[in-house]
Design an enzyme around this catalytic site. Structure first.
Site, PDB file in Angstrom:
ATOM      1  N   ILE A  93      38.725  -2.918  55.621  1.00  0.00           N
ATOM      2  CA  ILE A  93      39.166  -2.964  54.222  1.00  0.00           C
ATOM      3  C   ILE A  93      37.954  -2.800  53.293  1.00  0.00           C
ATOM      4  O   ILE A  93      37.951  -1.937  52.403  1.00  0.00           O
ATOM      5  CB  ILE A  93      39.919  -4.290  53.933  1.00  0.00           C
ATOM      6  CG1 ILE A  93      41.183  -4.383  54.814  1.00  0.00           C
ATOM      7  CG2 ILE A  93      40.265  -4.423  52.453  1.00  0.00           C
ATOM      8  CD1 ILE A  93      42.246  -3.345  54.555  1.00  0.00           C
ATOM      9  N   GLU A 142      27.868  -8.240  53.836  1.00  0.00           N
ATOM     10  CA  GLU A 142      28.510  -8.503  55.130  1.00  0.00           C
ATOM     11  C   GLU A 142      27.698  -9.549  55.897  1.00  0.00           C
ATOM     12  O   GLU A 142      26.478  -9.447  55.987  1.00  0.00           O
ATOM     13  CB  GLU A 142      28.625  -7.188  55.914  1.00  0.00           C
ATOM     14  CG  GLU A 142      29.029  -7.323  57.369  1.00  0.00           C
ATOM     15  CD  GLU A 142      30.283  -8.147  57.617  1.00  0.00           C
ATOM     16  OE1 GLU A 142      31.318  -7.879  57.019  1.00  0.00           O
ATOM     17  OE2 GLU A 142      30.208  -9.097  58.439  1.00  0.00           O
ATOM     18  N   SER A 145      44.123  -3.193  68.316  1.00  0.00           N
ATOM     19  CA  SER A 145      44.710  -2.192  69.228  1.00  0.00           C
ATOM     20  C   SER A 145      44.365  -0.761  68.841  1.00  0.00           C
ATOM     21  O   SER A 145      44.645   0.163  69.609  1.00  0.00           O
ATOM     22  CB  SER A 145      46.238  -2.337  69.260  1.00  0.00           C
ATOM     23  OG  SER A 145      46.613  -3.663  69.512  1.00  0.00           O
ATOM     24  N   ILE A 157      45.748   1.203  66.716  1.00  0.00           N
ATOM     25  CA  ILE A 157      46.921   2.075  66.527  1.00  0.00           C
ATOM     26  C   ILE A 157      47.100   2.398  65.043  1.00  0.00           C
ATOM     27  O   ILE A 157      47.046   1.491  64.201  1.00  0.00           O
ATOM     28  CB  ILE A 157      48.213   1.385  67.028  1.00  0.00           C
ATOM     29  CG1 ILE A 157      48.075   1.013  68.495  1.00  0.00           C
ATOM     30  CG2 ILE A 157      49.433   2.266  66.805  1.00  0.00           C
ATOM     31  CD1 ILE A 157      49.079  -0.037  68.945  1.00  0.00           C
ATOM     32  N   HIS A 211      49.801   2.954  62.934  1.00  0.00           N
ATOM     33  CA  HIS A 211      51.242   2.741  63.091  1.00  0.00           C
ATOM     34  C   HIS A 211      52.059   3.802  62.356  1.00  0.00           C
ATOM     35  O   HIS A 211      51.596   4.388  61.372  1.00  0.00           O
ATOM     36  CB  HIS A 211      51.617   1.343  62.583  1.00  0.00           C
ATOM     37  CG  HIS A 211      51.155   0.257  63.515  1.00  0.00           C
ATOM     38  ND1 HIS A 211      51.796  -0.013  64.695  1.00  0.00           N
ATOM     39  CD2 HIS A 211      50.111  -0.580  63.449  1.00  0.00           C
ATOM     40  CE1 HIS A 211      51.168  -1.002  65.320  1.00  0.00           C
ATOM     41  NE2 HIS A 211      50.136  -1.365  64.584  1.00  0.00           N
ATOM     42  N   ARG A 269      44.183 -12.303  63.921  1.00  0.00           N
ATOM     43  CA  ARG A 269      44.808 -11.719  62.729  1.00  0.00           C
ATOM     44  C   ARG A 269      44.697 -12.703  61.567  1.00  0.00           C
ATOM     45  O   ARG A 269      44.930 -13.898  61.744  1.00  0.00           O
ATOM     46  CB  ARG A 269      46.296 -11.455  62.978  1.00  0.00           C
ATOM     47  CG  ARG A 269      46.582 -10.557  64.186  1.00  0.00           C
ATOM     48  CD  ARG A 269      48.072 -10.605  64.498  1.00  0.00           C
ATOM     49  NE  ARG A 269      48.449  -9.839  65.678  1.00  0.00           N
ATOM     50  CZ  ARG A 269      48.405 -10.298  66.924  1.00  0.00           C
ATOM     51  NH1 ARG A 269      47.958 -11.520  67.181  1.00  0.00           N
ATOM     52  NH2 ARG A 269      48.804  -9.545  67.921  1.00  0.00           N
TER      53      ARG A 269
HETATM   54  C1  LIG Z   1      44.816  -8.261  68.333  1.00  0.00           C
HETATM   55  C2  LIG Z   1      44.983  -7.442  67.085  1.00  0.00           C
HETATM   56  C3  LIG Z   1      45.542  -6.162  67.160  1.00  0.00           C
HETATM   57  C4  LIG Z   1      45.699  -5.412  66.002  1.00  0.00           C
HETATM   58  N1  LIG Z   1      46.145  -4.137  66.127  1.00  0.00           N
HETATM   59  C5  LIG Z   1      46.257  -3.362  65.021  1.00  0.00           C
HETATM   60  C6  LIG Z   1      46.677  -2.013  65.145  1.00  0.00           C
HETATM   61  O1  LIG Z   1      46.834  -1.498  66.243  1.00  0.00           O
HETATM   62  N2  LIG Z   1      46.863  -1.293  64.008  1.00  0.00           N
HETATM   63  C7  LIG Z   1      46.687  -1.819  62.763  1.00  0.00           C
HETATM   64  O2  LIG Z   1      46.935  -1.137  61.793  1.00  0.00           O
HETATM   65  N3  LIG Z   1      46.221  -3.096  62.625  1.00  0.00           N
HETATM   66  C8  LIG Z   1      45.992  -3.866  63.713  1.00  0.00           C
HETATM   67  N4  LIG Z   1      45.515  -5.141  63.603  1.00  0.00           N
HETATM   68  C9  LIG Z   1      45.155  -5.636  62.272  1.00  0.00           C
HETATM   69  C10 LIG Z   1      43.772  -5.127  61.835  1.00  0.00           C
HETATM   70  O3  LIG Z   1      42.831  -5.295  62.860  1.00  0.00           O
HETATM   71  C11 LIG Z   1      43.326  -5.894  60.589  1.00  0.00           C
HETATM   72  O4  LIG Z   1      44.355  -5.804  59.633  1.00  0.00           O
HETATM   73  C12 LIG Z   1      42.057  -5.359  59.973  1.00  0.00           C
HETATM   74  O5  LIG Z   1      41.035  -5.211  60.928  1.00  0.00           O
HETATM   75  C13 LIG Z   1      41.597  -6.304  58.875  1.00  0.00           C
HETATM   76  O6  LIG Z   1      40.395  -5.812  58.336  1.00  0.00           O
HETATM   77  P1  LIG Z   1      39.587  -6.659  57.286  1.00  0.00           P
HETATM   78  O7  LIG Z   1      38.545  -5.757  56.762  1.00  0.00           O
HETATM   79  O8  LIG Z   1      40.536  -7.280  56.307  1.00  0.00           O
HETATM   80  O9  LIG Z   1      38.987  -7.883  58.099  1.00  0.00           O
HETATM   81  P2  LIG Z   1      37.684  -7.979  59.006  1.00  0.00           P
HETATM   82  O10 LIG Z   1      37.526  -6.829  59.883  1.00  0.00           O
HETATM   83  O11 LIG Z   1      37.732  -9.318  59.660  1.00  0.00           O
HETATM   84  O12 LIG Z   1      36.499  -7.933  57.960  1.00  0.00           O
HETATM   85  C14 LIG Z   1      36.155  -9.020  57.139  1.00  0.00           C
HETATM   86  C15 LIG Z   1      34.645  -9.076  57.094  1.00  0.00           C
HETATM   87  O13 LIG Z   1      34.246 -10.041  56.146  1.00  0.00           O
HETATM   88  C16 LIG Z   1      33.070 -10.649  56.603  1.00  0.00           C
HETATM   89  N5  LIG Z   1      32.950 -11.928  55.918  1.00  0.00           N
HETATM   90  C17 LIG Z   1      33.820 -12.968  55.960  1.00  0.00           C
HETATM   91  N6  LIG Z   1      33.390 -13.977  55.186  1.00  0.00           N
HETATM   92  C18 LIG Z   1      32.226 -13.561  54.639  1.00  0.00           C
HETATM   93  C19 LIG Z   1      31.295 -14.173  53.753  1.00  0.00           C
HETATM   94  N7  LIG Z   1      31.488 -15.420  53.275  1.00  0.00           N
HETATM   95  N8  LIG Z   1      30.178 -13.491  53.402  1.00  0.00           N
HETATM   96  C20 LIG Z   1      29.963 -12.227  53.878  1.00  0.00           C
HETATM   97  N9  LIG Z   1      30.813 -11.609  54.711  1.00  0.00           N
HETATM   98  C21 LIG Z   1      31.944 -12.259  55.093  1.00  0.00           C
HETATM   99  C22 LIG Z   1      33.290 -10.772  58.099  1.00  0.00           C
HETATM  100  O14 LIG Z   1      32.077 -10.900  58.814  1.00  0.00           O
HETATM  101  C23 LIG Z   1      34.033  -9.503  58.416  1.00  0.00           C
HETATM  102  O15 LIG Z   1      33.188  -8.476  58.898  1.00  0.00           O
HETATM  103  C24 LIG Z   1      45.337  -5.934  64.735  1.00  0.00           C
HETATM  104  C25 LIG Z   1      44.761  -7.200  64.666  1.00  0.00           C
HETATM  105  C26 LIG Z   1      44.567  -7.945  65.831  1.00  0.00           C
HETATM  106  C27 LIG Z   1      43.912  -9.282  65.754  1.00  0.00           C
END
Ligand SMILES: Cc1cc2nc3c(=O)[nH]c(=O)nc-3n(C[C@H](O)[C@H](O)[C@H](O)COP(=O)(O)OP(=O)(O)OC[C@H]3O[C@@H](n4cnc5c(N)ncnc54)[C@H](O)[C@@H]3O)c2cc1C
Length: 490
Positions: free
Chosen positions: A21, A40, A54, A56, A58, A318
């Site tokens: 994101i 980060e 995963s 994927i 979707h 998640r």
């Molecule tokens: C088992 C599993 C399978 C999944 N499969 C799929 C799939 O197949 N397809 C799909 O569309 N979605 C899937 N998802 C969902 C998807 O992985 C997530 O929606 C997505 O990765 C979320 O991204 P993010 O950037 O919000 O979070 P994150 O990748 O967790 O990024 C957040 C970042 O913020 C950083 N951070 C946190 N707090 C702080 C702070 N205080 N200071 C500085 N940095 C900080 C962390 O280190 C991290 O790098 C799956 C999730 C899981 C768990």
């Protein structure tokens, strides 16, 4: 260090979190004349939930109508082909198949078909014969299926790294290994405290994944919370890579899409994930019970799966919100604070579409947007030695002999590819593994890790004792005898 002793730096927009994101938002904002900083906590981007899922893309037919998940999943899916082409990221549009084991389940499949059609998703219904023809290794008891040809597979970490590389190329600044430990607002300004500094920002994008509720609370926003839900996944070696072509889904349960059989963009087959509510946001352990449930579920789809072919396992957590949906909104209490929280599955799919809405949301909060004439949506192409023809390989090796030296034997990854990954931003052994798959094969780095350690040391001009697996504290080499150091190690 005391707050008062820390120096203060400023940025117009600060993105907290470099997952899929945060990196997608960074690239999106780099289209405008803005001063953007991404912070980060980890050593590289994409190491939160983004690296443990995963992979994927979707189809967009699963999600409940009227939810943000439905809106962003479908539009995200539609954006993937162009995005991955621009960034030269592997994306396979291999399709998604939701299979029914009974006539009763087929009724449910038909409901998803109707839901997909209403949303504009390209969906088809398959008979038992059509399923068997397309996927001969599936359980012959399967009576029919929904097929969504525009579903796909991507390497999430590769995409996050590519988004960040392109954002940096377009002017975004970043700080890795930097955790926000406190945050507050004074008038229009927002302040973020890290162990070293204070950062003053006009706008803050909360993309902190599992910790997005903690960051919100630092600002006094206490109106949502994250309920971590763990998923275990198991990866097979390349000998079963062609068992299925599409990602195979069962009919979903109440809280998750069920146990899937997934052909990953990297080529390995994978099975999972579980969906278990957990107390700890960082509970990344796998378990015998988790394996049993995954294997049982996967064998109901593909009965001939063989557990002896499993080479690795992992768990991801998640960041489910207490709303049961994504939270994509400006804070009602802190002007200029944008929450992108509760981004559980399908957050990877939805990321480009969520990011595309961010400039507009910040504009609503007062940010002036001026398009950057010099914005370049493309990053330089990546050499994937294995996928070149023999003639192309020969020509490349003549030009640059480092492409003639195989470092990772399991995945056939060359020194040239590893050096390129370092020049693009990889700083650790895990960073190399996630970017180019060196160390991701059957031996899991047993052979190539010492060689990659030396390459990192040479390219980054740091001692081998400073090379880490995954950032400070994970150094792999403790001590090198002085007499060996110059001759054999560097
Ligand atoms: C088992 C599993 C399978 C999944 N499969 C799929 C799939 O197949 N397809 C799909 O569309 N979605 C899937 N998802 C969902 C998807 O992985 C997530 O929606 C997505 O990765 C979320 O991204 P993010 O950037 O919000 O979070 P994150 O990748 O967790 O990024 C957040 C970042 O913020 C950083 N951070 C946190 N707090 C702080 C702070 N205080 N200071 C500085 N940095 C900080 C962390 O280190 C991290 O790098 C799956 C999730 C899981 C768990």
């Amino acid at each position: 260090m005391d707050k008062a002793k820390k120096s203060t730096i400023t940025a117009q927009v600060v993105i907290v979190g470099g997952g899929i994101i945060g990196t997608a938002v960074a690239r999106e904002l780099s289209r405008y004349e803005l001063d953007v900083l991404l912070i980060e906590a980890e050593a590289e981007v994409g190491w939160g939930t983004t690296k443990a899922n995963s992979g994927i893309v979707h189809g967009g037919f699963h999600e409940e109508p009227g939810t943000l998940k439905a809106k962003y999943c479908f539009s995200g899916n539609q954006m993937y082909p162009k995005l991955c082409e621009e960034l030269d990221v592997c994306f396979e549009q291999n399709g998604i198949m939701m299979v029914a084991r009974t006539p009763h389940e087929m009724e449910t499949v038909r409901l998803y078909y109707k839901r997909g059609k209403e949303r504009g998703v390209n969906v088809q219904l398959f008979s038992q014969e059509e399923v068997a023809r397309q996927e001969p290794n599936l359980d012959p008891k399967i009576v029919g299926a929904l097929f969504a040809p525009e579903g796909g597979a991507v390497m999430p970490f590769e995409l996050a790294a590519a988004l960040m590389e392109n954002a940096i190329q377009n002017g975004v600044k970043y700080k890795m290994n930097t955790t926000v430990i406190d945050a507050w607002r004074e008038g229009d300004k927002k302040y973020l405290e890290t162990p070293e500094q204070i950062i003053r920002a006009d706008y803050v994008v909360n993309a902190a994944g599992l910790f997005s509720d903690d960051l919100a609370r630092m600002f006094g926003d206490d109106y949502f919370s994250i309920r971590p839900r763990k998923g275990e996944e198991y990866i097979f070696d390349l000998s079963v890579k062609d068992f299925v072509k599409s990602t195979i889904f069962p009919v979903p349960g109440k809280i998750s899409k069920g146990i899937l059989v997934i052909p990953t963009a990297a080529g390995n087959l994978m099975m999972g994930p579980t969906g278990d509510n957990v107390e700890e946001k960082e509970d990344l352990g796998t378990s015998q019970d988790g394996f049993n449930r995954v294997f049982e579920g996967a064998k109901r789809l593909v009965p001939s799966l063989d557990a002896r072919k499993i080479i690795a396992q992992f768990a991801g957590v998640r960041a489910a919100s207490d709303r049961g949906d994504f939270i994509v909104e400006l804070s009602p209490n802190v002007p200029g604070l944008l929450h992108l929280a509760g981004i559980e599955s399908p957050g990877l799919t939805a990321a480009p579409a969520i990011a595309a809405d961010v400039p507009g949301l910040l504009e609503e909060a007062g940010l002036q947007l001026e398009e950057k004439q010099s914005f370049n949506p493309r990053r330089a192409g990546v050499v994937r030695f294995n996928s070149l023809s023999r003639e192309e390989q020969d020509a490349l090796v003549k030009k640059n002999p480092s492409f003639g030296r195989i470092i990772c034997r399991c995945e056939s990854i060359t020194e040239g590819e590893i050096v390129d990954a370092i020049h693009r931003g990889a700083r650790t052994l895990d960073g190399i593994k996630f970017r180019v798959r060196a160390g991701a094969g059957r031996c899991q780095g047993g052979f190539c890790q010492p060689l990659i350690t030396q390459i990192l040391s040479r390219e980054l001009d740091i001692p081998v004792t400073a090379v880490t697996k995954a950032g400070p504290g994970s150094e792999q080499v403790r001590y090198v005898a002085k007499e060996l150091y110059d001759e054999e190690v560097r």
